[in-house]
Design a protein around this motif. Structure first.
Motif, PDB file in Angstrom:
ATOM      1  N   LEU A 156      31.933  30.884  45.029  1.00 25.52           N
ATOM      2  CA  LEU A 156      32.593  31.973  44.822  1.00 25.52           C
ATOM      3  C   LEU A 156      33.998  31.961  45.345  1.00 25.52           C
ATOM      4  CD1 LEU A 156      29.950  34.618  46.543  1.00 25.52           C
ATOM      5  CD2 LEU A 156      30.527  33.977  44.062  1.00 25.52           C
ATOM      6  N   ASP A 157      34.943  32.942  44.778  1.00 24.82           N
ATOM      7  CA  ASP A 157      36.236  32.625  45.009  1.00 24.82           C
ATOM      8  C   ASP A 157      36.422  33.321  46.600  1.00 24.82           C
ATOM      9  OD1 ASP A 157      37.173  35.945  44.997  1.00 24.82           O
ATOM     10  OD2 ASP A 157      36.006  35.500  43.189  1.00 24.82           O
ATOM     11  N   PHE A 158      37.462  32.977  47.026  1.00 26.90           N
ATOM     12  CA  PHE A 158      37.796  33.067  48.524  1.00 26.90           C
ATOM     13  C   PHE A 158      37.318  34.669  48.944  1.00 26.90           C
ATOM     14  CE2 PHE A 158      40.002  33.445  52.391  1.00 26.90           C
ATOM     15  CZ  PHE A 158      39.591  32.308  53.194  1.00 26.90           C
ATOM     16  N   LYS A 159      38.158  35.648  48.141  1.00 25.05           N
ATOM     17  CA  LYS A 159      37.693  36.911  48.680  1.00 25.05           C
ATOM     18  C   LYS A 159      36.575  37.416  48.502  1.00 25.05           C
ATOM     19  CE  LYS A 159      39.550  41.547  47.293  1.00 25.05           C
ATOM     20  NZ  LYS A 159      40.355  42.354  46.217  1.00 25.05           N
ATOM     21  N   ASN A 160      35.926  37.147  47.441  1.00 25.63           N
ATOM     22  CA  ASN A 160      34.450  37.410  47.071  1.00 25.63           C
ATOM     23  C   ASN A 160      33.544  36.732  48.219  1.00 25.63           C
ATOM     24  OD1 ASN A 160      34.680  39.402  45.212  1.00 25.63           O
ATOM     25  ND2 ASN A 160      34.540  38.001  43.508  1.00 25.63           N
ATOM     26  N   GLY A 161      33.793  35.588  48.694  1.00 30.15           N
ATOM     27  CA  GLY A 161      32.908  34.809  49.699  1.00 30.15           C
ATOM     28  C   GLY A 161      33.133  35.437  50.825  1.00 30.15           C
ATOM     29  N   ILE A 162      34.523  35.951  51.248  1.00 30.68           N
ATOM     30  CA  ILE A 162      34.289  36.786  52.577  1.00 30.68           C
ATOM     31  C   ILE A 162      33.617  37.989  52.625  1.00 30.68           C
ATOM     32  CG2 ILE A 162      35.777  37.870  54.208  1.00 30.68           C
ATOM     33  CD1 ILE A 162      38.188  35.671  53.523  1.00 30.68           C
TER      34      ILE A 162
END
Length: 512
Positions: free
Chosen positions: A283-289
């Motif tokens: 997942l991309d960084f923002k969605n991962g967080i």
């Protein structure tokens, strides 16, 4: 062996973990079904990579633990208090907390090479500025700045072990590789307990204790009072300062050599992934967080890992002051810490190796139960000895301290891997970045308690015990899952289907 083993100009040297692979290192066509044999490869240089990463972790931790093992001498030379010595580690932890997420972004988006080399540069700067001749008051400020820089430098080495294991190692070696990269942080801290007192001489005299001898508190106080003349003698002060400066030079030289080696060769990832799960885009960084924060199961394993290990890591740096009340010298306290951390490193590696075996791979939570229980019993024994509730003995003190380190440190690689497996397909750097952020946060809160006037040191041992006992409820509530390993056990994988399944997994996480 696929490709040249030491080709420093590979296109993948600076590619991020959030990309996907093809056989030539470019983004994979997600509509194709691929065989695990055609898209994966295991490279012999993976052991070099984990060794270099581990050496950085070792060096950063050794620098972080510079002052605790020589606290008595540093206080005599610079006029520092117990609180000031403890604050060096605390401000490093605070710096870590504020930079953990940017470091995770660098690892996952920019590339592991950038993160590792950048942290190595910070360690060199942190150690180099302490070598400049200056007044004692100025050195105190510089030592604080150095601690902050070194704390920032710890972000990638401390949270990166699961990332380097995922990028370079197959499924059956991942936990072992994570353990190797993680335990060198503790080995570096342990080495500080030996190198520091060996280089920086101690001008106290402590008589050797009989192994079965009980400690008389008043006689210890008298002994400490008799040694005050050594603390203020100008000749001893100058000799001690010279010893401390030599320690600064040693740390700077070692960190500089390591930086040169990392600059010469340390790619971000291999040309081909070592496993199917490594070939799938995270997942991309923002969605991962966002998904990580909403994942209830992640918070259970985070709390079970971060609280006891965070408190224990900081508790170990002030064990010198902790044990001085029972007549244990600075040098002997250093050996106690060294043996406990080395014992923990060896046991962590052994436990991780076993956890990589098929018969334990799906039952890591049970192993964690055993380790937490062993930690609890060991720390209870230690607390009773130091409080003189049971007769004090040097042999018992060594056994209790070493066993505590063995059990607590063995939980680290298992907790990393459980969290990453449970949160897949969130990128490893984000997951472990959050784990280590809270580890350092709990450690900072522990050391800040030293600021309370006349608080003493007895409370430290009981707080450590409480931090272990309290993790049983979240560990019980945690549901063990192995989403990443499930992908790796497939003989063939359709990348497009896997990405769609990953979104379904994330939806399930959020609803937990």
């Amino acid at each position: 062996m696929p490709r040249s083993e030491m080709n420093g100009s590979d296109n993948c040297d600076r590619e991020p973990i959030l990309s996907e692979y093809t056989e030539n290192g470019s983004i994979q066509d997600t509509n194709k079904e691929a065989s695990s044999d055609s898209i994966t490869a295991v490279y012999a240089r993976r052991w070099y990579m984990v060794m270099m990463f581990s050496l950085l972790s070792f060096m950063q931790s050794a620098v972080w633990n510079t002052w605790g093992p020589v606290a008595d001498t540093a206080q005599a030379v610079y006029g520092w208090s117990d609180f000031q010595v403890g604050m060096f580690g605390s401000i490093a932890n605070i710096a870590f907390v504020f930079t953990a997420f940017p470091a995770a972004w660098v690892m996952d988006v920019v590339g592991l090479r950038t993160g590792v080399v950048g942290c190595s540069i910070l360690v060199v700067i942190a150690t180099g500025i302490r070598c400049i001749p200056m007044s004692n008051s100025m050195f105190t400020w510089v030592a604080n700045i150095s601690s902050i820089l070194n704390g920032i430098a710890g972000t990638v080495p401390f949270s990166g072990p699961p990332t380097i294991s995922a990028l370079w190692f197959p499924m059956e070696e991942r936990t072992t590789a994570t353990a190797i990269a993680a335990i060198f942080s503790y080995v570096g801290s342990a080495t500080g307990f030996i190198v520091g007192p060996l280089v920086v001489k101690e001008y106290f005299y402590f008589p050797q204790l009989n192994k079965s001898e009980s400690i008389n508190q008043s006689s210890v106080h008298d002994l400490l009072s008799d040694n005050q003349n050594n603390l203020t003698d100008p000749f001893h002060i100058q000799s001690q300062k010279h010893d401390i400066q030599n320690l600064m030079y040693i740390e700077f030289a070692c960190s500089s050599v390591l930086l040169v080696a990392l600059l010469i060769y340390f790619p971000s990832r291999p040309p081909k992934p070592p496993s199917l799960s490594a070939s799938v885009k995270r997942l991309d960084f923002k969605n991962g967080i966002c998904n990580l924060v909403k994942n209830t199961q992640f918070w259970f394993i985070l709390f079970a890992y971060a609280l006891p290990t965070g408190v224990y890591g900081t508790w170990g740096t002030v064990i010198d002051d902790n044990l001085a009340a029972v007549g244990v010298s600075q040098k002997e306290a250093g050996w106690l810490s060294f043996y406990s951390i080395i014992g923990g490193a060896i046991s962590a590696l052994a436990v991780a190796w076993l956890a990589d075996k098929p018969f334990l791979r799906q039952h890591v939570k049970i192993v964690l139960y055993i380790l937490i229980t062993g930690s609890c019993l060991s720390v209870i024994w230690f607390c009773l000895l130091v409080a003189n509730i049971i007769p004090f003995g040097t042999v018992q003190l060594y056994i209790a301290t070493i066993m505590g380190g063995v059990f607590i440190n063995s939980t680290v690689p298992l907790s990393y891997e459980l969290a990453v497996e449970s949160c897949y397909p969130i990128a490893e750097g984000i997951t472990t970045g959050m784990l280590t952020l809270f580890n350092n946060l709990f450690g900072s809160l522990f050391i800040l308690m030293l600021a309370i006037n006349n608080i003493g040191t007895a409370w430290m041992n009981w707080v450590l015990l409480g931090s272990i006992v309290i993790v049983y409820p979240p560990l019980i509530l945690f549901k063990e899952k192995h989403g990443r390993s499930a992908v790796d056990t497939e003989k063939h994988v359709n990348i497009q289907d896997t990405q769609q399944n990953n979104q379904s997994v994330i939806g399930a996480h959020v609803n937990l």
